[in-house]
Design a protein around this motif. Structure first.
Motif, short mmCIF file in Angstrom:
data_model
loop_
_atom_site.label_atom_id
_atom_site.label_comp_id
_atom_site.label_asym_id
_atom_site.label_seq_id
_atom_site.Cartn_x
_atom_site.Cartn_y
_atom_site.Cartn_z
N CYS A 11 -6.72 -10.44 -18.75
CA CYS A 11 -6.33 -8.61 -17.84
C CYS A 11 -7.89 -8.22 -17.13
O CYS A 11 -8.70 -8.87 -17.27
CB CYS A 11 -6.21 -7.61 -19.26
N GLN A 12 -7.58 -7.65 -15.89
CA GLN A 12 -8.17 -7.40 -15.48
C GLN A 12 -8.23 -5.86 -14.99
O GLN A 12 -8.75 -4.80 -14.21
CB GLN A 12 -8.45 -7.44 -14.06
N GLY A 13 -7.85 -4.74 -15.72
CA GLY A 13 -7.38 -3.75 -15.85
C GLY A 13 -6.94 -2.72 -15.09
O GLY A 13 -6.74 -1.57 -14.82
N TYR A 14 -5.97 -3.63 -13.90
CA TYR A 14 -5.00 -2.82 -13.50
C TYR A 14 -3.78 -2.39 -13.13
O TYR A 14 -3.69 -1.08 -12.75
CB TYR A 14 -4.20 -4.24 -12.24
N GLY A 15 -3.71 -1.63 -14.88
CA GLY A 15 -3.11 -0.71 -15.27
C GLY A 15 -1.67 -0.47 -14.75
O GLY A 15 -0.73 0.51 -15.27
N ASN A 16 -1.40 -1.50 -14.36
CA ASN A 16 0.25 -1.67 -13.52
C ASN A 16 0.84 -1.95 -15.03
O ASN A 16 2.37 -1.10 -15.04
CB ASN A 16 0.57 -2.93 -12.99
N CYS A 17 1.23 -2.55 -16.40
CA CYS A 17 1.60 -1.81 -17.50
C CYS A 17 2.28 -1.00 -17.92
O CYS A 17 2.60 -0.79 -18.75
CB CYS A 17 1.23 -3.11 -18.33
N ILE A 27 -5.22 1.15 -22.02
CA ILE A 27 -6.53 0.22 -21.97
C ILE A 27 -7.84 1.03 -22.45
O ILE A 27 -7.60 2.24 -22.47
CB ILE A 27 -6.80 -0.10 -19.94
N VAL A 33 -6.66 -4.59 -21.57
CA VAL A 33 -5.57 -4.02 -22.37
C VAL A 33 -5.35 -3.72 -23.38
O VAL A 33 -5.48 -4.92 -24.95
CB VAL A 33 -4.24 -4.79 -21.32
N CYS A 55 2.15 -6.86 -14.08
CA CYS A 55 1.02 -7.63 -14.04
C CYS A 55 0.75 -8.16 -13.28
O CYS A 55 1.36 -9.71 -13.08
CB CYS A 55 0.38 -7.55 -15.80
N PRO A 56 -0.47 -8.08 -12.37
CA PRO A 56 -1.02 -9.23 -11.09
C PRO A 56 -1.39 -10.37 -12.00
O PRO A 56 -1.82 -11.39 -11.06
CB PRO A 56 -1.82 -7.96 -10.35
N VAL A 57 -1.78 -9.75 -13.18
CA VAL A 57 -2.55 -11.71 -13.67
C VAL A 57 -1.69 -11.87 -14.53
O VAL A 57 -2.50 -12.88 -15.63
CB VAL A 57 -3.97 -10.80 -14.23
N ALA A 59 -1.14 -11.40 -17.72
CA ALA A 59 -1.91 -11.69 -18.99
C ALA A 59 -0.58 -11.06 -20.18
O ALA A 59 -1.42 -11.06 -21.09
CB ALA A 59 -3.16 -10.52 -19.10
N LEU A 60 0.47 -10.73 -19.80
CA LEU A 60 1.18 -10.15 -21.09
C LEU A 60 2.90 -11.54 -20.95
O LEU A 60 2.84 -11.40 -20.12
CB LEU A 60 2.07 -8.67 -20.57
#
Ligand code: FAD
Ligand code: SF4
Lengths: 64, 412
Positions: A11-17, A27, A33, A55-57, A59-60
């Protein structure tokens, strides 16, 4: 019931989720997350699955 | 659930792939055909200027859809073949190999292409948009010669940071004195100029490029002030243009993107939708047509379109709060809303040194929060993202940010 999984390392903290499903994801102060629930109902699944896929990476995930 | 309909999705990058996947999530039981001109399996683009270019992530890691995953949910892949024409009257996509796909609904997801270099150098000059571009650039960056990046926007700045991390001597050139100022305003834009210089990357801002001559390994970049830069490799990051040329004969209204209504349906063909970078749609929140070249907009428009195709009786509007991130050096930058239209901003935390976190928040005469830029501070960005969506007051948000634990940012 479908179970939520999160890879906190990735998780990179992008916050889209959170924008997609604020009842399932949040987060913490370090920008990682946090799962707000372990399981979701089948009715919620489409929405939460789309949030996970935003999620861009990657992670979910959701497991049956 | 079976559905007699066929959906063809043209363009197999993030917007197209997510549309196809979301159609299944939304319960669409018909046929889905995903057409893409690139031979590679679908992959994600943001890492191309970051982890993939740096060599820290492999190509497998940025896959968007494997052949197995596509088969598992019944997505038919037609990769390595470009769509040549859309026949709206006959509801047919004509592919470059002469074959056709009949559709009941078509989703246009052909994205954008890097604006090509207008200069004459024969080799060693790169743009960065595809996996093939990234492989070529990565290869040339192995050579220990100076790198000149033309264009100081997001992609240019990221490439500069990555090339610098690979040990290259880097210079960034841009006609604007503070290139990122285009997005975040001049004053905050200056902080992004400092970010380059703090890391030992040279900037030639406020200067244009007259010419680029020579070839790979031995290039000369002539600037408008008469000075010259020599480089082994030149990277041109001067923006993107939507891939809408193939629609010229379709009769659809195309004007810097496919013009759509608030439901992302083409204004002159209700069974044709657009998503991602090629979409120009009527944003009901802004009251105007916009086109957005951000990853999150691609995914969010994909979800809206999939829903609207699967549930035509319950049409959704696409009214996102703009959101983009960028990784430059030790800064993880996140931008939300529309900072650039604002007239006033406040700084919270610290945006001047490497290991701190901070944010700039923006408003105008209305006193409503219009946008925010956060550095190494996801929690603050999330707060602002919600606040922009809710139309919260600027003063309230500044007060809330001041109460967040603004300690030293965790190392990336
Ligand atoms: C290097 C780089 C870094 C980025 N970093 C970030 C970032 O950090 N954060 C962020 O928010 N955004 C970033 N972006 C932007 C983001 O990647 C794009 O917004 C996103 O890729 C748009 O997705 P798309 O599917 O609409 O279009 P594209 O990704 O452009 O994909 C379109 C696809 O359609 C194919 N195609 C085109 N024409 C045809 C045709 N006629 N027939 C068949 N197929 C066709 C193309 O080859 C391509 O595969 C970055 C972009 C790049 C290039
Ligand atoms: S979208 Fe992904 S990266 Fe962003 S907070 Fe959620 S899990 Fe983390």
């Amino acid at each position: 019931m479908p179970r939520l999984m999160a890879d906190v390392e990735a998780c990179q903290g992008y916050g889209n989720c959170i924008t997609g499903a604020s009842d399932a994801y949040d987060i913490d102060d370090d920008g990682k997350v946090v799962l707000l629930t372990e399981e979701i109902s089948d009715a919620d699944r489409p929405r939460v699955e789309e949030a996970a896929r935003s999620c861009p990476v990657n992670a979910l995930s959701i497991e049956d | 659930m079976t559905d007699p309909r066929t959906v063809v999705v043209v363009g197999a990058s993030v917007a197209g792939v997510r549309t196809a996947q979301a159609l299944r999530t939304e319960g669409f039981g018909g046929r889905i055909v995903l057409v893409g001109d690139e031979p590679d399996l679908p992959y994600d683009k943001p890492p191309l200027s970051k982890q993939l270019l740096a060599g820290s992530w492999s190509e497998e890691r940025i896959a968007l859809l494997t052949a197995e995953a596509a088969a598992a949910v019944g997505i038919e892949l037609r990769l390595g073949v470009a769509a040549q024409r859309l026949d709206v009257a006959d509801r047919q996509v004509l592919l470059i190999d002469g074959s056709t796909v009949d559709y009941d609904a078509a989703v246009l997801a052909t994205g954008a292409a890097a604006r090509p270099s207008p200069w004459s150098a024969t080799s060693g000059v790169h743009v960065l948009r595809s996996m093939a571009d990234a492989r070529r650039l990565r290869n040339d960056l192995e050579v220990d010669r100076p790198v000149v990046v033309i264009g100081g926007g997001f992609i240019g700045a990221e490439v500069a940071a990555t090339a610098h991390a690979l040990g290259r001597e880097v210079t960034v050139v841009d006609p604007l004195a503070a290139p990122i100022g285009r997005v975040v305003g001049r004053e905050v834009g200056e902080l992004f100029v400092d970010l380059h210089t703090r890391h030992g990357v040279n900037t030639k801002f406020g200067l244009g490029v007259e010419s680029v001559e020579g070839g790979a390994g031995d290039l000369t970049v002539q600037l408008t002030d008469g000075s010259q830069l020599t480089a082994g490799t030149v990277v041109v990051g001067i923006g993107a243009v939507p891939n809408d040329g193939w629609l010229a004969s379709s009769g659809l209204l195309v004007d810097n993107g496919v013009v759509c209504d608030q439901h992302c349906r083409a204004v002159d063909a209700a069974e044709v939708y657009a998503v991602g970078d090629v979409l120009r749609w009527f944003h009901p929140g802004h009251g105007e047509h916009v086109r957005v070249e951000h990853w999150t907009n691609a995914v969010e428009s994909a979800a809206v379109v999939a829903h609207n195709i699967a549930h035509p009786e319950d049409l959704r509007s696409h009214r996102p709060v703009e959101y983009v991130w960028s990784d430059q050096y030790d800064w993880k930058i996140q931008i939300v809303g529309r900072p650039v239209g604002a007239t006033r901003h406040a700084l919270v935390g610290d945006l001047t040194s490497a290991d701190r976190r901070g944010a700039a928040v923006y408003t105008d005469d209305s006193g409503v929060l219009r946008g925010a830029v956060a550095v190494n501070w996801p929690k603050a960005l999330l707060l602002c993202r919600r606040a922009v969506g809710a139309g919260a007051s600027f003063d309230d948000v500044v007060a809330q940010l001041d109460r967040l634990p603004a300690a030293v940012a965790a190392p990336a």
